[in-house]
Design a protein around this motif. Structure first.
Motif, PDB file in Angstrom:
ATOM      1  N   GLY A 243       0.840  -1.183   0.000  1.00  0.00           N
ATOM      2  CA  GLY A 243       0.000   0.000   0.000  1.00  0.00           C
ATOM      3  C   GLY A 243       0.877   1.236   0.000  1.00  0.00           C
ATOM      4  O   GLY A 243       1.161   1.853  -1.024  1.00  0.00           O
ATOM      5  N   PHE A 244       1.367   1.573   1.211  1.00  0.00           N
ATOM      6  CA  PHE A 244       2.243   2.732   1.379  1.00  0.00           C
ATOM      7  C   PHE A 244       3.309   2.307   2.380  1.00  0.00           C
ATOM      8  O   PHE A 244       3.212   2.585   3.568  1.00  0.00           O
ATOM      9  N   PRO A 245       4.352   1.608   1.931  1.00  0.00           N
ATOM     10  CA  PRO A 245       5.306   0.983   2.859  1.00  0.00           C
ATOM     11  C   PRO A 245       6.141   1.995   3.640  1.00  0.00           C
ATOM     12  O   PRO A 245       6.769   2.888   3.055  1.00  0.00           O
ATOM     13  N   ASN A 246       6.174   1.823   4.948  1.00  0.00           N
ATOM     14  CA  ASN A 246       6.908   2.735   5.818  1.00  0.00           C
ATOM     15  C   ASN A 246       8.413   2.661   5.595  1.00  0.00           C
ATOM     16  O   ASN A 246       9.087   3.684   5.514  1.00  0.00           O
ATOM     17  N   ALA A 247       8.957   1.440   5.525  1.00  0.00           N
ATOM     18  CA  ALA A 247      10.408   1.302   5.403  1.00  0.00           C
ATOM     19  C   ALA A 247      10.926   1.975   4.135  1.00  0.00           C
ATOM     20  O   ALA A 247      12.005   2.582   4.138  1.00  0.00           O
ATOM     21  N   LEU A 248      10.175   1.882   3.056  1.00  0.00           N
ATOM     22  CA  LEU A 248      10.575   2.542   1.818  1.00  0.00           C
ATOM     23  C   LEU A 248      10.685   4.046   2.029  1.00  0.00           C
ATOM     24  O   LEU A 248      11.690   4.671   1.660  1.00  0.00           O
ATOM     25  N   SER A 249       9.676   4.640   2.633  1.00  0.00           N
ATOM     26  CA  SER A 249       9.663   6.091   2.836  1.00  0.00           C
ATOM     27  C   SER A 249      10.746   6.525   3.811  1.00  0.00           C
ATOM     28  O   SER A 249      11.422   7.549   3.604  1.00  0.00           O
ATOM     29  N   GLU A 250      10.939   5.747   4.889  1.00  0.00           N
ATOM     30  CA  GLU A 250      11.989   6.076   5.863  1.00  0.00           C
ATOM     31  C   GLU A 250      13.362   6.034   5.210  1.00  0.00           C
ATOM     32  O   GLU A 250      14.204   6.921   5.435  1.00  0.00           O
ATOM     33  N   SER A 251      13.601   5.013   4.389  1.00  0.00           N
ATOM     34  CA  SER A 251      14.910   4.880   3.742  1.00  0.00           C
ATOM     35  C   SER A 251      15.156   6.029   2.771  1.00  0.00           C
ATOM     36  O   SER A 251      16.288   6.529   2.667  1.00  0.00           O
ATOM     37  N   MET A 252      14.124   6.461   2.049  1.00  0.00           N
ATOM     38  CA  MET A 252      14.273   7.585   1.125  1.00  0.00           C
ATOM     39  C   MET A 252      14.630   8.858   1.875  1.00  0.00           C
ATOM     40  O   MET A 252      15.469   9.645   1.428  1.00  0.00           O
ATOM     41  N   LEU A 253      14.014   9.067   3.026  1.00  0.00           N
ATOM     42  CA  LEU A 253      14.358  10.235   3.840  1.00  0.00           C
ATOM     43  C   LEU A 253      15.807  10.169   4.309  1.00  0.00           C
ATOM     44  O   LEU A 253      16.445  11.204   4.523  1.00  0.00           O
ATOM     45  N   CYS A 254      16.320   8.954   4.465  1.00  0.00           N
ATOM     46  CA  CYS A 254      17.711   8.775   4.893  1.00  0.00           C
ATOM     47  C   CYS A 254      18.683   8.730   3.716  1.00  0.00           C
ATOM     48  O   CYS A 254      19.862   8.399   3.890  1.00  0.00           O
ATOM     49  N   GLY A 255      18.197   9.047   2.526  1.00  0.00           N
ATOM     50  CA  GLY A 255      19.088   9.193   1.382  1.00  0.00           C
ATOM     51  C   GLY A 255      19.295   7.962   0.540  1.00  0.00           C
ATOM     52  O   GLY A 255      20.235   7.915  -0.272  1.00  0.00           O
ATOM     53  N   CYS A 256      18.423   6.945   0.682  1.00  0.00           N
ATOM     54  CA  CYS A 256      18.526   5.767  -0.179  1.00  0.00           C
ATOM     55  C   CYS A 256      17.756   6.007  -1.481  1.00  0.00           C
ATOM     56  O   CYS A 256      16.665   6.580  -1.473  1.00  0.00           O
ATOM     57  N   VAL A 257      18.316   5.537  -2.573  1.00  0.00           N
ATOM     58  CA  VAL A 257      17.644   5.594  -3.870  1.00  0.00           C
ATOM     59  C   VAL A 257      16.715   4.387  -3.958  1.00  0.00           C
ATOM     60  O   VAL A 257      17.163   3.253  -3.790  1.00  0.00           O
TER      61      VAL A 257
END
Length: 332
Positions: A243-257
């Motif tokens: 749906g809207f995965p938290n880990a994906l969004s958290e990792s993007m905020l931490c600079g992951c592509v």
């Protein structure tokens, strides 16, 4: 919710299936005790646990809001995943949605989506596909994140050619297929130039024939997870359903592509900051990951952080949820 309301909450967590009636009884007692003082009832996800709150809300003329999060909107019989893949559970979810005053999915793709990632299940997903004729109104309210907490750690050196994913229950074959770990492991064996890290491994667990460039880390607290995000260049989310995965969004905020499968809201969530696997295919994935390694990852990482920080703020979710509740209470 506790910023503006007194919240009384009750979990629904039977350890065994046979305990479900006992947990239901506890829920009945909780509802009988508190519903007369309540202004509204709120359920996270739909299923067995949402049926009685929706029913009691209907009988007592108290609005029931169901926050649809993902599994309660889909059916994947090929792996036995999703509320609507189980006939009985799906029936309780439909009844819950029908009796609720309103539904608040975390992404519009949970309402209805054309599904083309793999051919083994339904060509469409979403609660309106699985609940034909449903009259209950809905309002999409995206997940929100604290960009002041989820940010790259300046003390951590980001390692090149590194891919990361976070997964609970990865020792189960079902979870491996659901989260796309089977694809990840197969491609890792073909790409010795890269390192693949999976967070969430139980003590002593290893995959059969695990490639040497696959590293397993245990489940960890959020502060440590932020360090792991900051040490990796790419974050992979190759799920069959999200749906809207938290880990994906958290990792993007931490600079992951981000590197994601083309399912649910993920392609929209990452925007132009990452890579999308349109079909469940290891050859396509290998080409995609090699494209990622050749990309301007620092620029994409900056775009990824801004994508979440600007569009999916925690304050936005809070504001929209409070506004929706106020509207429901005015109508009741």
């Amino acid at each position: 919710m506790e910023q503006q309301y007194e919240v009384r909450h009750q979990g629904f967590l039977p350890k065994k299936k046979w305990q479900t009636p006992l947990v239901w009884l506890g829920q009945v007692l909780f509802l009988l005790r508190h519903i007369w003082q309540a202004d509204a009832l709120i359920c996270m996800f739909a299923g067995y646990h949402s049926f009685l709150p929706a029913l009691f809300g209907k009988l007592a003329s108290k609005p029931c809001l169901i926050v649809a999060g993902g599994t309660d909107c889909v059916a994947f019989p090929s792996i036995g995943y999703g509320v609507f893949a189980n006939a009985l559970l799906g029936r309780f979810a439909r009844w819950s949605y029908q009796m609720a005053a309103h539904i608040a999915p975390v992404h519009e793709k949970l309402v209805w989506q054309d599904y083309t990632y793999q051919p083994n299940d339904f060509p469409h997903q979403g609660f309106r596909f699985h609940c034909p004729g449903l009259k209950t109104p809905h309002t999409v309210i995206y997940n929100g994140y604290d960009a002041s907490f989820w940010k790259p750690d300046a003390a951590v050196v980001r390692q090149p050619n590194t891919f990361l994913t976070v997964c609970a229950g990865l020792d189960m074959r079902f979870t491996q297929r659901l989260k796309g770990l089977d694809l990840m492991l197969e491609v890792a064996a073909r790409m010795p130039e890269a390192t693949f890290t999976i967070v969430g491994a139980p003590d002593g667990f290893r995959f059969p024939n695990q490639p040497a460039n696959v590293k397993l880390l245990p489940k960890m607290p959020l502060a440590d997870l932020k360090l792991v995000y900051s040490a990796h260049t790419f974050y992979m989310q190759l799920s069959l359903s999200e749906g809207f995965p938290n880990a994906l969004s958290e990792s993007m905020l931490c600079g992951c592509v981000p590197v994601v499968s083309g399912v649910g809201g993920m392609p929209v969530i990452i925007g132009d900051s990452g890579f999308v696997l349109e079909k469940q295919d290891t050859v396509l994935l290998e080409h995609l990951l090699k494209d990622a390694l050749r990309s301007n990852s620092p620029k994409l990482a900056e775009n990824a952080r801004q994508q979440i920080a600007l569009r999916y703020r925690e304050e936005r979710r809070e504001k929209e949820l409070h506004l929706l509740l106020q509207q429901l209470l005015k109508r009741s």
